[in-house]
Write a protein that holds these residues in place. Structure first.
Motif, mmCIF file in Angstrom:
data_model
loop_
_atom_site.group_PDB
_atom_site.id
_atom_site.type_symbol
_atom_site.label_atom_id
_atom_site.label_comp_id
_atom_site.label_asym_id
_atom_site.label_seq_id
_atom_site.Cartn_x
_atom_site.Cartn_y
_atom_site.Cartn_z
ATOM 1 N N VAL A 31 41.550 37.341 40.425
ATOM 2 C CA VAL A 31 42.870 37.429 41.024
ATOM 3 C C VAL A 31 43.538 38.756 40.701
ATOM 4 N N ALA A 34 49.839 39.514 39.341
ATOM 5 C CA ALA A 34 50.849 38.666 39.974
ATOM 6 C C ALA A 34 52.098 39.470 40.326
ATOM 7 N N GLU A 38 53.161 34.924 42.967
ATOM 8 C CA GLU A 38 51.853 34.682 42.372
ATOM 9 C C GLU A 38 51.977 34.369 40.896
ATOM 10 N N TYR A 59 47.322 27.914 39.680
ATOM 11 C CA TYR A 59 47.422 29.366 39.774
ATOM 12 C C TYR A 59 47.504 29.728 41.251
ATOM 13 N N THR A 61 47.400 32.825 43.945
ATOM 14 C CA THR A 61 47.023 34.230 44.088
ATOM 15 C C THR A 61 47.918 34.912 45.123
ATOM 16 N N ARG A 62 47.829 36.229 45.158
ATOM 17 C CA ARG A 62 48.455 36.945 46.266
ATOM 18 C C ARG A 62 47.612 36.628 47.504
ATOM 19 N N ARG A 69 46.555 31.975 50.819
ATOM 20 C CA ARG A 69 46.457 32.159 49.371
ATOM 21 C C ARG A 69 45.511 31.113 48.778
ATOM 22 N N GLN A 71 44.996 28.678 45.777
ATOM 23 C CA GLN A 71 45.883 28.047 44.812
ATOM 24 C C GLN A 71 45.208 26.842 44.146
#
Length: 163
Positions: A31, A34, A38, A59, A61-62, A69, A71
């Motif tokens: 990843v 952030a 994020e 978590y 991500t961008r 994304r 996640q």
């Protein structure tokens, strides 16, 4: 069919925890850094069938492509004479609603570790989740999911993503 020496039909908790730790390390290493939406976070809520209270972490991500994304999340549910640990590998498509709020639709496969009081042993089963959520710029979010296979049928959650 002949089984190989040392072969186990059901994974042990130790093997599952090692797999989980390796997956999180790989996800965090992959990843990018952030920013606004994020990062890691916490979540808690209620599920139906089984009727449980659950909590966990995630978590976000961008975007990996356009507004999509990754996640992933891990949740542990307790109640209804069962314990369910869900490892979800979800993707979410995020859409702006206002300057402070974003809505998203999400879904992905899951691995569910099911434990039952009074029955011998744990079981690991597949799952699938599909959900919708609403996330505020500061990190607060609300989420609703439906599940298939060994995932809980319905989940409502509130959570927070840290920056």
């Amino acid at each position: 069919m002949k089984k190989l020496p040392g072969y186990r039909e059901k994974p042990t908790w130790r093997a599952v925890l090692i797999l989980l730790a390796a997956g999180w390390v790989a996800a965090v290493a992959w990843v990018p850094p952030a920013s606004a939406q994020e990062g890691p976070g916490l979540r808690a809520g209620f599920s139906a069938n089984p009727d449980q209270f659950y909590f966990g972490g995630h978590y976000v991500t961008r975007p990996v492509w356009d507004r999509l994304r990754f996640q992933p999340n891990v949740e542990a549910g307790f109640g209804d004479d069962r314990t369910v640990v869900a490892i979800d590998m979800e993707f979410g498509y995020w859409m702006p609603v206002s300057p402070d709020w974003q809505a998203y639709v999400s879904g992905g496969p899951a691995m569910n570790i099911l434990g039952s009081s009074g029955k011998g042993g744990d079981d690991v089963g597949p799952g699938l989740t599909v959900g919708v959520g609403l996330r505020r710029r500061g990190g607060l979010f609300f989420e609703m999911k439906v599940g298939a296979f060994d995932s809980p049928d319905f989940k409502l959650a509130v959570g927070y993503t840290f920056r």
